[in-house]
Structure formats: C-alpha cells, structure tokens
Write an enzyme that holds these catalytic residues in place. Structure first.
Site, PDB file in Angstrom:
ATOM      1  CD  GLU A 114      -0.857   0.887   3.685  1.00  0.00           C
ATOM      2  OE1 GLU A 114      -0.994   1.895   3.276  1.00  0.00           O
ATOM      3  OE2 GLU A 114      -1.061  -0.005   4.748  1.00  0.00           O
TER       4      GLU A 114
ATOM      5  CE  LYS B  36      -3.293   1.581  10.866  1.00  0.00           C
ATOM      6  NZ  LYS B  36      -3.907   0.830   9.841  1.00  0.00           N
TER       7      LYS B  36
END
Length: 570
Positions: free
Chosen positions: A48, A182
C-alpha cells in the site's frame, strides 16, 4: 511451447491477468517488472502507499518504502507498490513515482469510495488497504503486505465507524499480511465483524494470540493458526480454489525485540485517543492524528516499532508469496495430469477453418508463368482452427472442434485424417465445397502464388455455433480463428463474457486480425497470437496510432505482457 501454454490455460479456478485488468486498462498502469512477473507466474507482493503519503513523515516514508521493496526483492519476489498518480492507478511504482508520492503535500487518502472521485479529477493519493486490495486483485496479485488493517472504531457500535478494509476483505479474494489490527481500534468487535464477512483469520507463528500492531498480544485469539509460509500458502490456495470471493487475513506479531516498548506505546495511544476525541477528530483523520501524536509522546519509539513490523511483514509476506507460487504450480500440474487422465471433451472448444492444402513446389529458383514448370505437388490438411484442435488432441486433450466442410471427397479425406479428434461439431454441407488452398512456391520455399477457396467458412454462422452453447458455457477455453464470420466471433465473445470463459483469438492473417476489434468483442479476449503485421492491424482498428522502430518494439512487449502467454509468431 504448446504444451506449456496448454497447461497454463486449461487449469481451473485461476482467472487471467487480462480478464481482471486489461478491460479497463485506461485507468491502470502496471509497472513492466510486475507485468513480467505475473506473466511468468512468479511471486508478486502488493504494497500500500498510505504509509508513504500519510503514515510517516518525509524522508522516513520514502526510505521505508524503498527498504520494504528491497526486502521483497531479497526474498525473490517482485514488489508492486500501489498508488494513484494524476488519476491513474499504478500497480508498481518507479523510484521517481515513489519519491513523488513521498514529497507530495496534496496527496489524498484513497479508499474504495474515493477511487472514482480521485480518478475523475486526475488527483494523486496513497491507497488504503481496501483500495490496494482492489488494484492488486484486478492485476492478478494474491498476496498483499501492509502494516495493520483498519477495523471497528472504539464506540463503533454507536457511531458505526467501521473501516472499509473489513468489508473489502469480505468481497475481494486476496491474502492480507498485517500485524493484526491497529490497537487504537476495538479489536474484539473487529474480529466479530470479520467473522460476519466470512473472512478467514489466522495468526502466523507459534501462537493463536491475535496481535495488536505494536503488541504481539491483544487479549484476543485468532480462529486459526499457520506456522510457516507453506501452511499459509496452502490456506490461501484453498481459498482461491474454492472461489469464495472473500479474503484471508494473516496476522503476524511484531518481532519480540521490538515488542518491549509496546506497553509505553499503548499508554501513549490511550492519551492520543482521548485528545482526538476532545478535539472532535473523526473518520479518516483519526489514524494519522493518533500515529503522529503517539510518535511525539514516545519520542520516536513508535515510529521505530512501526518500521520494524513493516519490515517483518514484508519478509514474511514475501516468503508466503513464494510458497504460494510453488503451491499454485503444483496444483496446476495436478490439474493438467487430471485433464490428461480423463481426456475431457468439454474443457476446450475450437471454432475455425478446416482446409485441404495443395503445395506445389518448383524445382527451380525462378518459376515461369504461362507454361509448365518441373516440380512436385503434395496434399496436406490444414486450417488454423483444425491445426489448433489437432495439436491439443495430440497433447492428450479432446477439444470439441466446430467447423464446416462440403459433402465431397475432400471432406471424406480430411475427416478420415482427423479421426483422433472430436469432429462432432463439423457440419458437412451438401451445397458447399470443402475449403481448399493451393500454394505455389519456389525451390527455396518463397511463395510465388496462392489461391484459396474458403467460402464455406462463412457457413460457420452464429446460428450454427449457438447449437453448442452448452459446451461453450462449460468450457475453460474457447479458441477462435480469424476465418469465421464477425457475427460468430461477437456471439462467442458474448457467451464467454457471460460465463467468464477464457478466449484465445488466432488472427490468421493481417486482413482478418481486425474482426474482434470492430466491436467490444475484443474485451472478452484473454489471449491472442498475432504476428507483427496482425498486431498493427489490431492497433489501427482500435484507432491507436501505430508506433515505429523502438517504440513499436516497446508496444509489442507491452502487448505480450498483457496477454500473458508468449507468442511464438511475434
């Protein structure tokens, strides 16, 4: 060459590079190194770019991106960093393009919902997990490495703030290698949501503990566990073969030597989350704010840990991609062996011409027209479609061959010669003559004159071929030659589009090469095998300026990469 091509195109469950990408190639740019690796079935790892545009400050973002790509190459895989530059989705970035994204101050954070707008406005941006998955899948890449995925935000049960990464994992068949979710998110609800989306989640390593980005443990357990690249590859391969259209999440814990700072980072995260809430920061702005704040509070330790886990993910993901490449090649060989054993008659359909050829070869270098020349005359059986069906039959397959001949002695001779083939689709027409071709050549083999009676090929009509629609719709490959009518080509391509079938077009000659390109039929083609003159005709039919010299050679290379199967005639 033919045997290798057959093995490639006959395997089930593996969609083609062209079918995913080339239908909308005006929006995509695939780096040559990525195209070549995909064409050769070598491992490719998607990366990404929001980590470049929004995840780290310059120049850490650029150096980390280049380092991650170097790690992928060191593991003998090809990196494909995905990003949007001036309204084009790039799969694989050059050094200059990486630098552009790293320095760009106006880059957007591009998720699935943002892609249409960013492209329509010609903007640039870093792709999130969801957007990267879309681009990677369309390019035919099966493994994608990132830092951590998004998830359900804290208080998400009230705000419904849920990352598009999760829904993308539920509808895009690609393996995402990350350090879990996360830790600023609600990990428990994220795992529940992934279960609802049908996403297979597994921790990579010796434990089922689901990692929380900076920490190897989140307090939650993954449903499954894979211990090494080979186990991970088999899991991914099974997912792809089942055709579930959902992804796999492989959660890789941060290396132990960098996990010691996890507690300090977690405390900083709590402080940053509280501050973000107090300042009214929501949506896509939350993660960049918290990461920057945490980096300040930990005096750079979180950034170091971030870089360390990304490096580790890149190494592990590349090893998995290499193992997956080997696993898929094994499956391909097994499938090929099964095809040979079963002698399946429904896997391949060939539609094209069948000819009786007469070759007259002179015994002198110069032939004198208007008089008899000494030489030899021989008869052979040809027709491009017949030749393809013949070759596949001799390789152990039993393709259905659809064609047309007259009801004459030539037809008797050629069908007797083709007894080893499935010619049940060949129509014998009373009022037609079997196609014949006569070539007069010199002693050295140069063609002096050619005459052909090919009118019967126009009887391979859409109406006639439609009788075999059941076989067409269940085939894994349909081969067409340029001898058949344009309407028949259009019909077959429409069936192929409806049933997601690979189509191989052999243009036959430069005049006939244009046929699929007179309409949108060409968009259903998976493979083609033109010579240079035929390729130029295709180009001109599409209204594309035909380059010359070195530019032409570059276009030929791009064409061959697009269609994946090398052409022996170019």
């Amino acid at each position: 060459m033919m045997k290798k091509a057959s093995a490639l195109i006959l395997r089930r469950g593996i969609s083609t590079f062209q079918s995913k990408l080339c239908k909308n190639d005006s929006l995509f740019r695939v780096h040559p190194s990525v195209s070549q690796a995909l064409a050769e079935n070598r491992p490719v790892v998607a990366l990404e770019s929001t980590i470049i545009t929004h995840g780290m400050p310059y120049p850490h973002n650029l150096s980390t991106a280049k380092e991650v790509e170097a790690i992928v190459r060191a593991e003998e895989a090809t990196p494909a960093t995905v990003g949007v530059i001036d309204g084009k989705i790039h799969v694989g970035l050059s050094s200059e393009e990486l630098d552009h994204l790293a320095r760009c101050k106006s880059s957007m954070k591009v998720s699935r919902r943002d892609l249409p707008y960013v492209i329509s406005k010609g903007l640039s941006g870093g792709t999130t997990v969801s957007a990267t998955m879309i681009a990677a899948h369309r390019a035919g890449i099966s493994v994608f490495v990132t830092g951590g995925i998004g998830g359900v935000h804290r208080d998400g049960e009230n705000s419904l703030d849920i990352s598009a990464d999760l829904t993308e994992l539920g509808r895009t068949p690609i393996a995402v290698v990350s350090a879990g979710v996360k830790s600023i998110l609600d990990i428990g609800r994220t795992l529940e949501f992934l279960e609802t989306q049908g996403v297979c989640v597994a921790t990579y390593g010796t434990s089922k503990n689901f990692p929380a980005f900076f920490s190897p443990q989140s307090g939650f357990i993954s449903p499954y566990q894979v211990c090494n690249p080979e186990e991970a590859a088999k899991l991914i391969s099974s997912t792809l073969s089942l055709g579930l259209q959902s992804g796999v999440l492989l959660a890789v814990p941060i290396p132990q030597e960098h996990a010691a700072a996890g507690q300090q980072i977690e405390q900083a995260i709590q402080t940053a989350v509280t501050e973000a809430s107090a300042k009214g920061i929501t949506g896509r702005d939350v993660t960049p704010f918290i990461l920057q704040k945490v980096n300040e509070l930990t005096e750079g330790k979180s950034l170091q840990a971030n870089i360390a886990l990304i490096r580790n993910n890149a190494k592990v993901g590349s090893q998995i991609a290499c193992a997956l490449s080997k696993e898929m090649n094994k499956r391909k060989l097994r499938n090929t062996s099964d095809h040979h054993g079963k002698k399946s008659e429904s896997d391949v359909v060939v539609i094209g011409g069948i000819n009786v050829d007469f070759i007259a070869k002179g015994k002198t270098q110069t032939l004198l027209f208007g008089q008899t020349n000494p030489g030899s005359v021989c008869q052979s059986f040809g027709g491009v479609g017949r030749n393809i069906a013949d070759s596949l039959s001799r390789l152990g397959y039993k393709p259905l061959f659809i064609s047309a001949t007259g009801a004459d002695s030539h037809s008797d001779a050629v069908l007797n010669y083709c007894k080893h083939m499935n010619t049940s689709g060949v129509a014998r027409l009373q009022d037609q003559s079997t196609a014949t071709y006569c070539a007069v050549i010199t002693e050295s083999g140069e063609l002096s004159l050619g005459l052909g009676d090919m009118d019967v090929h126009q009887q391979i009509t859409e109406h006639y071929v439609s009788q075999f629609e059941k076989q067409l719709s269940s085939a894994t490959l349909v081969c067409l030659d340029g001898n058949i009518p344009v309407s028949t080509i259009d019909y077959v391509c429409s069936v192929a589009k409806k049933h997601n079938i690979n189509v191989w077009y052999e243009p036959t000659d430069s005049e006939k090469a244009c046929k699929p390109f007179l309409s949108d039929a060409w968009k259903s083609l998976s493979y083609s095998s033109p010579n240079l003159a035929e390729l130029c005709t295709m180009n001109k039919t599409l209204g594309i300026q035909t380059p010359e010299g070195e530019s032409l050679l570059r276009e030929v290379r791009k064409y061959l990469m697009c269609f994946r199967v090398p052409s022996t005639r170019c």
